[in-house]
Motif scaffolding. Structure first.
Motif, PDB file in Angstrom:
ATOM      1  N   ALA A  81       1.084  -0.961   0.120  1.00 24.69           N
ATOM      2  CA  ALA A  81      -0.155   0.141  -0.002  1.00 24.69           C
ATOM      3  C   ALA A  81       0.976   1.773  -0.126  1.00 24.69           C
ATOM      4  N   ILE A  82       0.605   2.233  -1.178  1.00 22.44           N
ATOM      5  CA  ILE A  82       1.095   2.935  -0.951  1.00 22.44           C
ATOM      6  C   ILE A  82       0.028   4.562  -0.898  1.00 22.44           C
ATOM      7  N   GLN A  83       1.044   5.728  -0.424  1.00 20.84           N
ATOM      8  CA  GLN A  83       0.332   6.840  -0.468  1.00 20.84           C
ATOM      9  C   GLN A  83       1.720   8.210  -0.980  1.00 20.84           C
ATOM     10  N   GLU A  84       0.881   9.266  -1.166  1.00 21.48           N
ATOM     11  CA  GLU A  84       1.412  10.544  -1.965  1.00 21.48           C
ATOM     12  C   GLU A  84       1.295  10.572  -0.264  1.00 21.48           C
ATOM     13  N   VAL A  85       3.311  11.759   0.339  1.00 23.46           N
ATOM     14  CA  VAL A  85       3.269  12.259   1.083  1.00 23.46           C
ATOM     15  C   VAL A  85       4.158  13.388   1.009  1.00 23.46           C
ATOM     16  N   PRO A  86       3.732  14.468   1.446  1.00 20.73           N
ATOM     17  CA  PRO A  86       4.667  15.619   1.413  1.00 20.73           C
ATOM     18  C   PRO A  86       6.025  15.840   1.418  1.00 20.73           C
ATOM     19  N   GLU A  87       6.718  17.019   0.592  1.00 25.82           N
ATOM     20  CA  GLU A  87       7.970  16.268   0.431  1.00 25.82           C
ATOM     21  C   GLU A  87       8.908  16.155   1.561  1.00 25.82           C
ATOM     22  N   VAL A 111       2.843   2.220   3.660  1.00 31.67           N
ATOM     23  CA  VAL A 111       2.363   2.346   4.450  1.00 31.67           C
ATOM     24  C   VAL A 111       1.840   1.257   5.389  1.00 31.67           C
ATOM     25  N   GLY A 112       0.710   1.085   6.017  1.00 34.34           N
ATOM     26  CA  GLY A 112       0.723  -0.476   7.007  1.00 34.34           C
ATOM     27  C   GLY A 112       0.339  -1.337   6.818  1.00 34.34           C
ATOM     28  N   ARG A 113      -0.124  -2.015   5.158  1.00 30.76           N
ATOM     29  CA  ARG A 113      -0.610  -2.345   4.961  1.00 30.76           C
ATOM     30  C   ARG A 113       0.307  -3.383   3.527  1.00 30.76           C
ATOM     31  N   TYR A 114       0.607  -5.351   3.318  1.00 29.53           N
ATOM     32  CA  TYR A 114       1.564  -5.659   2.289  1.00 29.53           C
ATOM     33  C   TYR A 114       0.793  -6.893   2.012  1.00 29.53           C
ATOM     34  N   ILE A 115       0.675  -7.272   1.119  1.00 30.98           N
ATOM     35  CA  ILE A 115       1.499  -8.769   0.796  1.00 30.98           C
ATOM     36  C   ILE A 115       2.093  -9.042   0.012  1.00 30.98           C
ATOM     37  N   LEU A 116       2.606 -10.079   0.830  1.00 25.68           N
ATOM     38  CA  LEU A 116       4.019 -10.274   0.451  1.00 25.68           C
ATOM     39  C   LEU A 116       4.792 -12.062  -0.293  1.00 25.68           C
ATOM     40  N   THR A 117       5.160 -12.051  -0.490  1.00 27.10           N
ATOM     41  CA  THR A 117       5.631 -13.796  -1.165  1.00 27.10           C
ATOM     42  C   THR A 117       6.333 -14.052   0.071  1.00 27.10           C
ATOM     43  N   PRO A 118       6.855 -15.367   0.176  1.00 28.87           N
ATOM     44  CA  PRO A 118       7.626 -16.307   1.089  1.00 28.87           C
ATOM     45  C   PRO A 118       9.066 -15.685   0.696  1.00 28.87           C
ATOM     46  N   ASP A 119       9.961 -15.710  -0.598  1.00 24.49           N
ATOM     47  CA  ASP A 119      11.287 -15.141  -1.257  1.00 24.49           C
ATOM     48  C   ASP A 119      11.627 -14.096  -0.491  1.00 24.49           C
ATOM     49  N   ILE A 120      10.779 -13.149   0.030  1.00 26.58           N
ATOM     50  CA  ILE A 120      10.827 -11.710   1.116  1.00 26.58           C
ATOM     51  C   ILE A 120      11.390 -12.711   2.663  1.00 26.58           C
ATOM     52  N   LEU A 121      10.618 -13.165   2.741  1.00 28.11           N
ATOM     53  CA  LEU A 121      11.175 -14.368   3.600  1.00 28.11           C
ATOM     54  C   LEU A 121      12.421 -14.573   3.880  1.00 28.11           C
ATOM     55  N   LYS A 122      12.982 -15.429   2.523  1.00 30.89           N
ATOM     56  CA  LYS A 122      14.317 -15.811   2.461  1.00 30.89           C
ATOM     57  C   LYS A 122      14.959 -14.597   2.732  1.00 30.89           C
ATOM     58  N   GLU A 123      14.876 -13.320   2.176  1.00 29.87           N
ATOM     59  CA  GLU A 123      15.390 -12.394   1.890  1.00 29.87           C
ATOM     60  C   GLU A 123      15.954 -11.532   3.159  1.00 29.87           C
ATOM     61  N   LEU A 124      14.876 -12.284   4.264  1.00 30.33           N
ATOM     62  CA  LEU A 124      15.098 -11.541   5.778  1.00 30.33           C
ATOM     63  C   LEU A 124      15.966 -11.768   6.378  1.00 30.33           C
ATOM     64  N   GLY A 125      15.798 -13.262   6.190  1.00 30.82           N
ATOM     65  CA  GLY A 125      16.619 -14.326   7.423  1.00 30.82           C
ATOM     66  C   GLY A 125      18.431 -13.263   6.621  1.00 30.82           C
ATOM     67  N   ASN A 126      18.247 -12.764   5.502  1.00 31.22           N
ATOM     68  CA  ASN A 126      19.656 -12.474   5.197  1.00 31.22           C
ATOM     69  C   ASN A 126      20.108 -10.759   5.307  1.00 31.22           C
ATOM     70  N   THR A 127      18.976 -10.105   5.588  1.00 35.26           N
ATOM     71  CA  THR A 127      18.645  -9.112   5.715  1.00 35.26           C
ATOM     72  C   THR A 127      19.595  -8.405   7.938  1.00 35.26           C
ATOM     73  N   ARG A 131      -5.943   7.185   5.619  1.00 33.29           N
ATOM     74  CA  ARG A 131      -5.137   6.436   6.567  1.00 33.29           C
ATOM     75  C   ARG A 131      -4.627   7.495   8.337  1.00 33.29           C
ATOM     76  N   PHE A 132      -4.897   6.161   9.190  1.00 40.16           N
ATOM     77  CA  PHE A 132      -4.765   7.572  10.984  1.00 40.16           C
ATOM     78  C   PHE A 132      -3.694   6.621  10.925  1.00 40.16           C
ATOM     79  N   ASP A 133      -2.664   7.731  11.261  1.00 42.40           N
ATOM     80  CA  ASP A 133      -0.999   6.891  11.973  1.00 42.40           C
ATOM     81  C   ASP A 133      -1.458   6.548  14.103  1.00 42.40           C
ATOM     82  N   CYS A 134      -1.938   5.801  14.370  1.00 39.71           N
ATOM     83  CA  CYS A 134      -2.275   5.840  15.794  1.00 39.71           C
ATOM     84  C   CYS A 134      -0.999   5.958  16.833  1.00 39.71           C
ATOM     85  N   GLY A 135      -0.090   5.352  15.714  1.00 40.39           N
ATOM     86  CA  GLY A 135       0.815   5.078  16.517  1.00 40.39           C
ATOM     87  C   GLY A 135       1.607   6.753  17.140  1.00 40.39           C
TER      88      GLY A 135
END
Ligand code: UTP
Length: 286
Positions: free
Chosen positions: A156-162, A202-218, A250-254
């Protein structure tokens, strides 16, 4: 089919201290429910049936909230509060929730990696529970629809001010697949200068297992943390990753301001409270 969602909820929540010293920020109240409950409803509405919650010390309240509470249920039954009773029982039956402890807060990427064994070899969603949305169609359902078309990770992406690009992961756009769906060349977490665009992840993603493999090496990246953006970036360089400009607000409740905006907007979205709440606001003298 995307059936599992990882909800990282192990962060310290320093922007909401001192509240978050003892209460998880995911349990902050919006009207009459904790913030995480809106995120879980969004997941269920998108067809998710298993939530993998990443937790840490002092996050037990989240698990308690989704557990049965027989003494309370009996009391509600005895006093004939049947509507409240079914609401309370319903929480434990929303979907399957399992939890994994992140023993050290090494960053969002590390938190997601803690779910690797439970996710297995299938595409999955990631939901950051402090980002909440009001939208016609739930944002995760919008991402899932896009994923079904492209069969590759969708963020999920959104435009933000520079002036705000240094607070987010910022994407570099390759091409336009559909009006709101972009192929992504690369992305960088919290760029200090020269952001590649002003589209933020922003805080929503659909990811694939290859990203988990990459995370293991990050290793650690921005802020000395293991960043999810860095692992997705490496997958984008050798394959396809997409960004969806979602429909909704979107609301950044953090953050304090985002949370207060969410309280106002989520209250105004409630028909049973809107008029009374407006009257309260109108009476405020500045
Ligand atoms: P944030 O960047 O909002 O960090 O994390 P935080 O610790 O929760 O809050 P602040 O910035 O100190 O106020 C984004 C998401 O990633 C999770 C958080 O719980 C939040 O849902 N997270 C972050 C983890 O689960 N583990 C981590 O090590 C870091």
């Amino acid at each position: 089919m995307i059936k599992k969602a990882v909800i990282p909820a192990a962060g310290f929540g320093t922007r909401m201290l001192p509240f978050t010293k003892a209460v998880p920020k995911e349990m902050i109240t919006l009207v009459d429910r904790p913030a995480i409950d809106y995120a879980i409803d969004e997941a269920v509405a998108a067809g998710i049936d298993e939530i993998i919650l990443i937790t840490s010390k002092s996050k037990n309240l989240i698990e308690d909230y989704y557990d049965r509470y027989y003494e309370l249920e009996n009391a509600l039954e005895k006093s004939g509060k049947t509507e409240l009773l079914s609401e309370v029982v319903g929480l434990a039956e929303k979907c399957k929730i399992v939890s994994v402890r992140q023993k050290e807060q090494l960053g969002l990427g590390h938190a997601v990696y803690c779910a690797a064994d439970l996710v297995g070899d299938e595409p999955f969603a990631v939901i950051l529970p402090d980002d909440l949305f009001l939208s016609k169609k739930p944002v995760l359902a919008q991402l899932k629809e896009a994923y079904e078309k492209v069969k590759s990770p969708v963020l999920a992406i959104q435009e933000v001010p520079e002036s705000e690009t240094s607070k987010y992961g910022i994407v570099d756009i390759k091409n336009n697949t559909e009006v709101n769906l972009f192929g992504l060349k690369s992305m960088v977490e919290k760029p200090k200068e020269n952001p590649p665009s002003n589209y933020a992840i922003v805080g929503r993603y659909i990811l694939t297992p290859d990203i988990l493999k990459e995370l293991g090496n990050t290793g650690s990246g921005a802020l000395g943390e293991i960043q999810l953006t860095d692992a997705i970036n490496r997958v984008a360089k050798s394959g396809e990753v997409f960004g969806l400009v979602y429909e909704g607000k979107r609301f950044d409740c953090g953050s304090k301001q985002g949370y207060l905006e969410a309280v106002v907007n989520f209250t105004m979205a409630r028909e049973d409270l809107r008029d009374d709440f407006l009257n309260v606001i109108k009476k405020i003298k500045m």
